[in-house]
Write a protein that holds these residues in place. Structure first.
Motif, PDB file in Angstrom:
ATOM      1  N   ASN A 423      22.304 -25.331  16.337  1.00  0.00           N
ATOM      2  CA  ASN A 423      22.846 -26.013  17.510  1.00  0.00           C
ATOM      3  C   ASN A 423      21.998 -27.259  17.797  1.00  0.00           C
ATOM      4  N   ILE A 424      22.124 -27.823  18.982  1.00  0.00           N
ATOM      5  CA  ILE A 424      21.396 -29.059  19.275  1.00  0.00           C
ATOM      6  C   ILE A 424      19.879 -28.838  19.304  1.00  0.00           C
ATOM      7  N   PHE A 425      19.458 -27.593  19.563  1.00  0.00           N
ATOM      8  CA  PHE A 425      18.026 -27.301  19.564  1.00  0.00           C
ATOM      9  C   PHE A 425      17.506 -27.049  18.147  1.00  0.00           C
ATOM     10  N   GLY A 426      18.368 -26.465  17.309  1.00  0.00           N
ATOM     11  CA  GLY A 426      17.943 -26.116  15.960  1.00  0.00           C
ATOM     12  C   GLY A 426      18.064 -27.249  14.959  1.00  0.00           C
ATOM     13  N   GLU A 427      18.992 -28.173  15.207  1.00  0.00           N
ATOM     14  CA  GLU A 427      19.235 -29.262  14.246  1.00  0.00           C
ATOM     15  C   GLU A 427      17.961 -30.021  13.881  1.00  0.00           C
ATOM     16  N   PRO A 428      17.150 -30.477  14.848  1.00  0.00           N
ATOM     17  CA  PRO A 428      15.942 -31.228  14.460  1.00  0.00           C
ATOM     18  C   PRO A 428      14.826 -30.345  13.888  1.00  0.00           C
ATOM     19  N   LEU A 429      15.008 -29.020  13.958  1.00  0.00           N
ATOM     20  CA  LEU A 429      13.954 -28.096  13.495  1.00  0.00           C
ATOM     21  C   LEU A 429      14.356 -27.342  12.235  1.00  0.00           C
ATOM     22  N   ILE A 430      15.436 -27.778  11.578  1.00  0.00           N
ATOM     23  CA  ILE A 430      15.992 -26.989  10.482  1.00  0.00           C
ATOM     24  C   ILE A 430      14.971 -26.768   9.363  1.00  0.00           C
ATOM     25  N   ASN A 431      14.165 -27.792   9.033  1.00  0.00           N
ATOM     26  CA  ASN A 431      13.181 -27.636   7.959  1.00  0.00           C
ATOM     27  C   ASN A 431      12.050 -26.699   8.386  1.00  0.00           C
ATOM     28  N   LYS A 432      11.667 -26.770   9.655  1.00  0.00           N
ATOM     29  CA  LYS A 432      10.618 -25.880  10.151  1.00  0.00           C
ATOM     30  C   LYS A 432      11.118 -24.439  10.230  1.00  0.00           C
ATOM     31  N   ALA A 477       6.235 -27.271  17.463  1.00  0.00           N
ATOM     32  CA  ALA A 477       5.674 -28.626  17.584  1.00  0.00           C
ATOM     33  C   ALA A 477       4.287 -28.726  16.963  1.00  0.00           C
ATOM     34  N   LEU A 478       3.647 -27.581  16.718  1.00  0.00           N
ATOM     35  CA  LEU A 478       2.336 -27.570  16.073  1.00  0.00           C
ATOM     36  C   LEU A 478       2.429 -27.904  14.585  1.00  0.00           C
ATOM     37  N   ILE A 479       3.646 -27.894  14.053  1.00  0.00           N
ATOM     38  CA  ILE A 479       3.881 -28.247  12.653  1.00  0.00           C
ATOM     39  C   ILE A 479       4.558 -29.612  12.605  1.00  0.00           C
ATOM     40  N   GLU A 480       4.060 -30.495  11.798  1.00  0.00           N
ATOM     41  CA  GLU A 480       4.671 -31.811  11.655  1.00  0.00           C
ATOM     42  C   GLU A 480       5.823 -31.742  10.660  1.00  0.00           C
ATOM     43  N   GLU A 481       6.815 -32.583  10.873  1.00  0.00           N
ATOM     44  CA  GLU A 481       7.988 -32.596  10.003  1.00  0.00           C
ATOM     45  C   GLU A 481       7.602 -32.888   8.557  1.00  0.00           C
ATOM     46  N   ARG A 482       6.651 -33.787   8.359  1.00  0.00           N
ATOM     47  CA  ARG A 482       6.243 -34.123   6.981  1.00  0.00           C
ATOM     48  C   ARG A 482       5.638 -32.895   6.287  1.00  0.00           C
ATOM     49  N   GLU A 483       4.989 -32.024   7.062  1.00  0.00           N
ATOM     50  CA  GLU A 483       4.425 -30.814   6.470  1.00  0.00           C
ATOM     51  C   GLU A 483       5.533 -29.850   6.045  1.00  0.00           C
ATOM     52  N   LEU A 485       8.571 -30.771   5.206  1.00  0.00           N
ATOM     53  CA  LEU A 485       9.177 -31.385   4.024  1.00  0.00           C
ATOM     54  C   LEU A 485       8.318 -31.170   2.786  1.00  0.00           C
ATOM     55  N   GLY A 486       7.006 -31.144   2.993  1.00  0.00           N
ATOM     56  CA  GLY A 486       6.103 -30.892   1.871  1.00  0.00           C
ATOM     57  C   GLY A 486       6.292 -29.491   1.299  1.00  0.00           C
ATOM     58  N   VAL A 487       6.522 -28.501   2.176  1.00  0.00           N
ATOM     59  CA  VAL A 487       6.792 -27.136   1.704  1.00  0.00           C
ATOM     60  C   VAL A 487       8.087 -27.094   0.909  1.00  0.00           C
ATOM     61  N   ILE A 488       9.096 -27.834   1.374  1.00  0.00           N
ATOM     62  CA  ILE A 488      10.382 -27.861   0.671  1.00  0.00           C
ATOM     63  C   ILE A 488      10.229 -28.497  -0.705  1.00  0.00           C
ATOM     64  N   GLU A 489       9.500 -29.588  -0.784  1.00  0.00           N
ATOM     65  CA  GLU A 489       9.250 -30.229  -2.084  1.00  0.00           C
ATOM     66  C   GLU A 489       8.501 -29.282  -3.013  1.00  0.00           C
ATOM     67  N   LEU A 490       7.546 -28.563  -2.457  1.00  0.00           N
ATOM     68  CA  LEU A 490       6.767 -27.616  -3.249  1.00  0.00           C
ATOM     69  C   LEU A 490       7.627 -26.454  -3.730  1.00  0.00           C
ATOM     70  N   ALA A 491       8.523 -25.975  -2.845  1.00  0.00           N
ATOM     71  CA  ALA A 491       9.387 -24.841  -3.195  1.00  0.00           C
ATOM     72  C   ALA A 491      10.325 -25.171  -4.340  1.00  0.00           C
ATOM     73  N   ALA A 492      10.681 -26.434  -4.472  1.00  0.00           N
ATOM     74  CA  ALA A 492      11.553 -26.845  -5.576  1.00  0.00           C
ATOM     75  C   ALA A 492      10.847 -26.734  -6.923  1.00  0.00           C
ATOM     76  N   MET A 493       9.505 -26.737  -6.898  1.00  0.00           N
ATOM     77  CA  MET A 493       8.731 -26.665  -8.145  1.00  0.00           C
ATOM     78  C   MET A 493       8.079 -25.303  -8.344  1.00  0.00           C
ATOM     79  N   ASP A 494       7.513 -24.731  -7.267  1.00  0.00           N
ATOM     80  CA  ASP A 494       6.766 -23.481  -7.375  1.00  0.00           C
ATOM     81  C   ASP A 494       6.898 -22.715  -6.059  1.00  0.00           C
ATOM     82  N   GLU A 495       7.753 -21.707  -6.046  1.00  0.00           N
ATOM     83  CA  GLU A 495       8.038 -21.002  -4.796  1.00  0.00           C
ATOM     84  C   GLU A 495       6.817 -20.271  -4.262  1.00  0.00           C
ATOM     85  N   LYS A 496       5.989 -19.723  -5.148  1.00  0.00           N
ATOM     86  CA  LYS A 496       4.808 -18.997  -4.686  1.00  0.00           C
ATOM     87  C   LYS A 496       3.860 -19.919  -3.931  1.00  0.00           C
TER      88      LYS A 496
END
Length: 512
Positions: A423-432, A477-483, A485-496
């Motif tokens: 929803n409107i609250f979850g949309e900006p937090l989808i990666n987190k 909010a304690l997690i930055e969006e770039r962080e 996104l970094g997990v997502i990039e990492l998951a594409a290469m090595d899920e562990k």
């Protein structure tokens, strides 16, 4: 009662049709000891089977004058047992207990059949009769075991004792709410027994089970919570009522709440973080598309080309869980599946007059797809639900780690996945949110709402996921969006490595 011999002689499919799995002797023994504690005169077993409970009761008090009544619908198993008419205090009735007239007993002991109520052929005749007997609506009950329990509770005499094996899922399922309410409001429930290493104790079970210990004494006693780890531990129990790890008041087990996380929390060293909110604050999981005929609607490259189906009548679609093997699903992954001739498109009829679509639909009708259970209820049998691609997918079934997928494609999905729509609250937090669901902490918290089916197979309904807890907005909010996104990039290469990174971010929330 020669259980091994019966299993060898009886096909597995036959036993499944009758919902048969057998009670291990150590479990039957402590259940029998409970119901025999007040020397009952009349004892009922609504699902007699091989007679294990009768055997154990005879061992406890061989000289008692009790009358034991057993119902068993399967004539084959009764012929195998060969007891009827040979035991003075045993009466076996070859009939369906659910259709029997209401009676009353001093003690009831049962391992009911385990099958979905929808498979029960005479359910439409059975339900109205039981509802009239007990004055309670049973619509929505999805497991025969629960109906057995409801009927049995209403046949238990004042001060009578009951011991029932039940599928653990009823603690969380909607149909279990009324049962739990009855158990609590009538002060029937005295003890809940769960098993830590179930396969060691119930080797043939197909669903996670528990034992309910009840007495119709009207006393508002604390409810005992017991966990048994192995058969050796059972053999050391002299009285099951004296063996427990925790006691709770009935108010600690609200009938409209899921009991699995409450009970599991007693034996878990991990405490839930404070101030978490429900996942539904950020959006909702919903089931995938139910076509009613996946083999017709799911299309491969070869099928599309062979029928020359127009592109504007197709949509990208994940049709099987095994199509996604990693936590990140990209357009490149989709193309690889498509060129490997996997069924990753779905028929989405927009131009009913197109001759190529007409020919494909006619072929489907010749094969009877339009007469399937779901398709025949639609105004146009070939019209499926309209869905947008979901950014997060969740596997309906899992063993071990839960299957969480960040969907970076425009593919929709069938019922093999649940879809999260923010929803409107979850949309900006989808990666987190994805990072949280991927983390060990998120997985453990979600598992508190799972439905277990034995063999370490877990299942989730959308409501189970929506009721789960997750960080609130301030904590995210304690997690930055770039962080994230970094997990997502990492998951594409090595899920562990991505899981390790997500765990570090969750530790920040815990320590924040």
């Amino acid at each position: 009662m020669r259980e091994g011999e019966y299993i060898l002689e009886t096909p597995l499919g036959y036993r499944k049709d009758y919902g048969q799995f057998f009670t291990p002797s150590p479990v039957a023994r402590f259940m029998a000891e409970w119901v025999m504690a007040d020397d009952p005169s009349s004892i009922l077993d609504p699902a007699f089977g091989l007679g294990i409970f009768y055997d154990e009761i005879k061992k406890i008090n061989p000289n008692s004058n009790f009358q034991f009544t057993g119902y068993e619908i399967d004539l084959r198993i009764l012929d195998f047992v060969g007891l009827n008419g040979r035991e003075r205090n045993l009466k076996i009735i070859n009939d369906d207990y659910l259709q029997a007239e209401r009676a009353s007993y001093d003690a009831i002991i049962c391992n009911p059949p385990y099958m979905r109520f929808q498979k029960f052929i005479t359910r439409h005749d059975v339900l109205p009769k039981i509802e009239q007997q007990i004055g309670q609506n049973l619509v929505g009950y999805s497991n025969i075991a629960s109906v057995f329990l409801v009927k049995a509770i209403n046949e238990l005499k004042r001060n009578g004792r009951l011991a029932f094996i039940m599928p653990f899922e009823f603690f969380n399922a909607g149909y279990g709410e009324n049962i739990k309410k009855t158990l609590l409001e009538k002060f029937l429930l005295k003890q809940i027994i769960v098993f830590a290493n179930e396969k060691d104790i119930f080797p043939d079970v197909t669903t996670t089970v528990c034992v309910l210990i009840c007495q119709n004494d009207g006393h508002a006693d604390a409810i005992k919570i017991t966990r048994i780890t192995n058969n050796e531990e059972i053999n050391q129990i002299s009285r099951i009522g004296d063996f427990y790890q925790f006691q709770v008041n009935s108010s600690d087990l609200p009938c409209y709440s899921k009991w699995t996380p409450i009970i599991s929390a007693f034996f878990s060293p991990n405490q839930l973080p404070v101030d978490f909110c429900q996942l539904s604050f950020y959006g909702a999981f919903t089931r995938g598309i139910a076509t009613g005929a996946n083999d017709f609607f799911a299309l491969r490259k070869s099928t599309i080309e062979g029928w020359n189906l127009p592109e504007d009548n197709l949509c990208k679609c994940l049709t099987k869980s095994q199509q996604v093997k990693t936590a990140i699903f990209t357009e490149g992954d989709f193309l690889r599946l498509y060129h490997a001739d996997q069924p990753v498109y779905c028929l989405d009829v927009k131009d009913r007059k197109n001759p190529r679509i007409i020919n494909y639909l006619k072929t489907g009708e010749k094969l009877g797809y339009h007469q399937r259970y779901l398709t025949k209820t639609r105004s146009h049998w070939y019209k499926i639900e309209r869905r947008n691609p979901a950014p997060i997918l969740f596997g309906v079934f899992s063993r071990g780690r839960l299957k969480v997928i960040r969907n970076l494609t425009t593919a929709i999905n069938f019922t093999c996945f649940h879809c999260f729509y923010p929803n409107i609250f979850g949309e900006p937090l989808i990666n987190k949110l994805f990072v949280y669901l991927l983390s060990d902490m998120g997985q453990n918290i979600l598992k508190a709402n799972k439905r277990s089916y034995g063999g370490n197979l877990d299942k989730f309904e959308p409501g189970d996921l929506n009721d789960s807890l997750c960080p609130n907005q301030t904590q995210f909010a304690l997690i930055e969006e770039r962080e994230a996104l970094g997990v997502i990039e990492l998951a594409a290469m090595d899920e562990k490595l991505a899981i390790d990174a997500s765990n570090l971010l969750m530790e920040r929330i815990l320590n924040g």
